[in-house]
Each structure stands twice: as C-alpha cells, then as structure tokens.
Write an enzyme that holds these catalytic residues in place. Sequence first.
Site, PDB file in Angstrom:
ATOM      1  N   THR A   1       0.817  -1.205   0.000  1.00 46.06           N
ATOM      2  CA  THR A   1       0.000   0.000   0.000  1.00 46.06           C
ATOM      3  C   THR A   1       0.858   1.265   0.000  1.00 46.06           C
ATOM      4  O   THR A   1       2.013   1.264   0.418  1.00 46.06           O
ATOM      5  CB  THR A   1      -0.927   0.038   1.224  1.00 46.06           C
ATOM      6  OG1 THR A   1      -0.157   0.313   2.404  1.00 46.06           O
ATOM      7  CG2 THR A   1      -1.661  -1.281   1.395  1.00 46.06           C
TER       8      THR A   1
ATOM      9  N   ASP B   1      -3.451   6.032   2.677  1.00 46.78           N
ATOM     10  CA  ASP B   1      -2.856   7.075   3.503  1.00 46.78           C
ATOM     11  C   ASP B   1      -3.164   6.668   4.931  1.00 46.78           C
ATOM     12  O   ASP B   1      -4.327   6.652   5.342  1.00 46.78           O
ATOM     13  CB  ASP B   1      -3.481   8.431   3.165  1.00 46.78           C
ATOM     14  CG  ASP B   1      -2.987   9.563   4.054  1.00 46.78           C
ATOM     15  OD1 ASP B   1      -2.334   9.292   5.091  1.00 46.78           O
ATOM     16  OD2 ASP B   1      -3.263  10.732   3.731  1.00 46.78           O
TER      17      ASP B   1
ATOM     18  N   ASN C   1       4.758   0.064   8.364  1.00 46.90           N
ATOM     19  CA  ASN C   1       6.052   0.610   7.974  1.00 46.90           C
ATOM     20  C   ASN C   1       6.000   2.083   7.588  1.00 46.90           C
ATOM     21  O   ASN C   1       6.996   2.790   7.723  1.00 46.90           O
ATOM     22  CB  ASN C   1       6.604  -0.204   6.799  1.00 46.90           C
ATOM     23  CG  ASN C   1       7.770   0.479   6.119  1.00 46.90           C
ATOM     24  OD1 ASN C   1       8.879   0.501   6.626  1.00 46.90           O
ATOM     25  ND2 ASN C   1       7.509   1.071   4.948  1.00 46.90           N
TER      26      ASN C   1
ATOM     27  N   SER D   1       9.402   0.434  14.432  1.00 45.65           N
ATOM     28  CA  SER D   1       9.657   1.537  15.348  1.00 45.65           C
ATOM     29  C   SER D   1      11.006   2.147  14.984  1.00 45.65           C
ATOM     30  O   SER D   1      11.280   2.403  13.813  1.00 45.65           O
ATOM     31  CB  SER D   1       9.616   1.024  16.799  1.00 45.65           C
ATOM     32  OG  SER D   1       9.862   2.061  17.721  1.00 45.65           O
TER      33      SER D   1
ATOM     34  N   TYR E   1       9.601  13.016  16.593  1.00 51.61           N
ATOM     35  CA  TYR E   1       9.761  11.647  16.088  1.00 51.61           C
ATOM     36  C   TYR E   1       9.872  10.658  17.240  1.00 51.61           C
ATOM     37  O   TYR E   1       9.205   9.612  17.250  1.00 51.61           O
ATOM     38  CB  TYR E   1      10.999  11.591  15.194  1.00 51.61           C
ATOM     39  CG  TYR E   1      11.182  10.287  14.456  1.00 51.61           C
ATOM     40  CD1 TYR E   1      10.318   9.915  13.428  1.00 51.61           C
ATOM     41  CD2 TYR E   1      12.244   9.438  14.759  1.00 51.61           C
ATOM     42  CE1 TYR E   1      10.499   8.723  12.732  1.00 51.61           C
ATOM     43  CE2 TYR E   1      12.432   8.250  14.069  1.00 51.61           C
ATOM     44  CZ  TYR E   1      11.564   7.904  13.054  1.00 51.61           C
ATOM     45  OH  TYR E   1      11.741   6.718  12.369  1.00 51.61           O
TER      46      TYR E   1
ATOM     47  N   LYS F   1       7.508   7.458  18.359  1.00 54.56           N
ATOM     48  CA  LYS F   1       8.036   6.100  18.440  1.00 54.56           C
ATOM     49  C   LYS F   1       7.967   5.544  19.863  1.00 54.56           C
ATOM     50  O   LYS F   1       7.722   4.345  20.049  1.00 54.56           O
ATOM     51  CB  LYS F   1       9.477   6.063  17.915  1.00 54.56           C
ATOM     52  CG  LYS F   1       9.598   6.351  16.430  1.00 54.56           C
ATOM     53  CD  LYS F   1       8.803   5.349  15.581  1.00 54.56           C
ATOM     54  CE  LYS F   1       9.040   5.538  14.083  1.00 54.56           C
ATOM     55  NZ  LYS F   1       8.280   4.562  13.274  1.00 54.56           N
TER      56      LYS F   1
ATOM     57  N   THR G   1      17.935   3.829   3.884  1.00 52.08           N
ATOM     58  CA  THR G   1      16.603   3.981   3.315  1.00 52.08           C
ATOM     59  C   THR G   1      16.450   5.416   2.819  1.00 52.08           C
ATOM     60  O   THR G   1      17.415   6.169   2.741  1.00 52.08           O
ATOM     61  CB  THR G   1      15.535   3.686   4.379  1.00 52.08           C
ATOM     62  OG1 THR G   1      15.605   4.699   5.394  1.00 52.08           O
ATOM     63  CG2 THR G   1      15.752   2.318   5.010  1.00 52.08           C
TER      64      THR G   1
END
Length: 284
Positions: free
Chosen positions: A38, A61, A88, A139, A153, A157, A188
């Site tokens: 997705t 979303d 994710n 996480s 952030y 988390k 990433t």
Amino acid sequence: MTQYTTDKQVWLVTGASRGMGVDIARAALAAGHAVVATGRNPEKVTAAVGATENLLTVQLDVTSPADAQAAVQAAVDRFGRIDVLVNNAGNFNAGFFEEITPEDFRAQIETTLFGPINVARVVLPVMRAQRSGLVVTISSTAGISGQAFCTAYAASKFGVEGWMESLAPEVAPFGIRTMLVEPGFFRTELLTPQSTQYAAASIADYAERTAQTVAGWQSMDGQQGGDPAKLAAALVQLTALDEPPVRFAAGADAVGAFEAKAHALLAQADAHRSLSAALAHDGV
C-alpha cells in the site's frame, strides 16, 4: 476476484512505494507469500515493487481511517485473509522542540503513531476471526532512547513502543502476536527531502546547533551502514518463527542502543534506591 487459496502467508505492508517498504514487500514475495502493498499512490507502489500475480497494490494514507478500512477490505476480498501486517509507513519531522510548530509536531504523531493504530484497528478483527496473525510495527532506536532534534519523532516512536507492548497481552489469547522492530541507521529514504522535514530556524539560541545538526543529518543520507534488503530478509525469517521476538534490534547500532538504555535504566533505578523505597505509607 476469487479468493487466494494457499498455505503461504498474506502480508499487508504500508508505505511500500519507496524505502524499506519496497524491500519488505519484495522479500515477502520472493519467499512465496502474497503481498498487499500500500501507499498513497498505488501506481508508484506497483512500479517500485514490480507487478506479479501475488501482489495487490492499494491506495492507503495511514492517517485516513477510511483508507485503512478500504485497503483491508480489498486485501480480504482478494486473498481471503491477512496473516502479517507490517506497519512501515512513516516520515521524519526533525528540529529542536521550540522550533517545531505545534501543527508539525501533531502531524508527526498522526503519521507515525496514529497511522499504524488506524491500520491495526481494521486488521485486528480479521486476525481475531482467524485466531491467528502477526502485527509487525517498524519503530526505531528513537523509540528506545530519545535525542536532541528528534522530540516529535521520538515521542511518536515511544508511543508506538508503549502501544504495542500493551497490545500484545490483549490479543495473545486470540493467537495474534506482535513484534516491534527497532532499526538503527539503514540506507533507506528516511533522510531524503521527500521523507524528512526540518523545522525552520526561528530562535537565535538554537541557530548554530540547528545548522550543524541539519548538515550532519543531510551528510548521512545514502551513507547509513544498514542494508534495508537484509533487514527485509531478516523480517521474513523472523515472521516464520513459532515465537517471533517481542522486539528485534535491527543492526549492530540498535543492539548497542538497547544495551546502553538498559544500563542507564539500571543505574537510574539504583541512584536513589533508598529514597524510592521510603515512599510507602507508614503503618497499615
């Protein structure tokens, strides 16, 4: 469409148009599983992952409960079940707390805490009816140890950590397990301009540190030590276990972060032990 009939797993992966989500979707497909991949743009998901008969791409979303409902329904309509949910999707609002706007701080929480919560709310009834399933939530070591420039952030988390840890015993009686994954620095797209938003410098007291920190983060983009494809393969391996780990420290730096936090907590517990022990009511 006809329902999917196989003994292989059906995975639903969020945030699969780029970054680690692409690697996770590809690894699951390579292992012979069916994947519902997705993203906000399904065409980009298909282009990134690669079209195959075992792949269904769906718009999602994660901040939209309606999108989550529709994506899960599409997954069940196509494949008949959901065995593994991989939360994710995410982004990174970086900056010193006083310079992050309230709107951006809240937006971070909406995406990286309430996003996976939105998806899990719809997936869990499916898994509960099956009496089986695994909820994997990506996480971060920022959910283990906070640091400067990561207040929004880390708050999201840390929230994910508490939510998943508390969810685990609630759903265990139904054969549903949970796994937190705390990656260290992986190569990433998290630090790219598409995923990272830096707070505008607005307070002179922070200006020099802001400039230094932003330059440092930007210099790390594309140079991180972790290989996301190897992490994706590790997740496929872990999900196949009868007892997946409650937490998985992803990367040697993540193991170090776990150990450092454990030692710090023990030291903090011991630092004022006598005062802590003296807080009980006197008498009965």
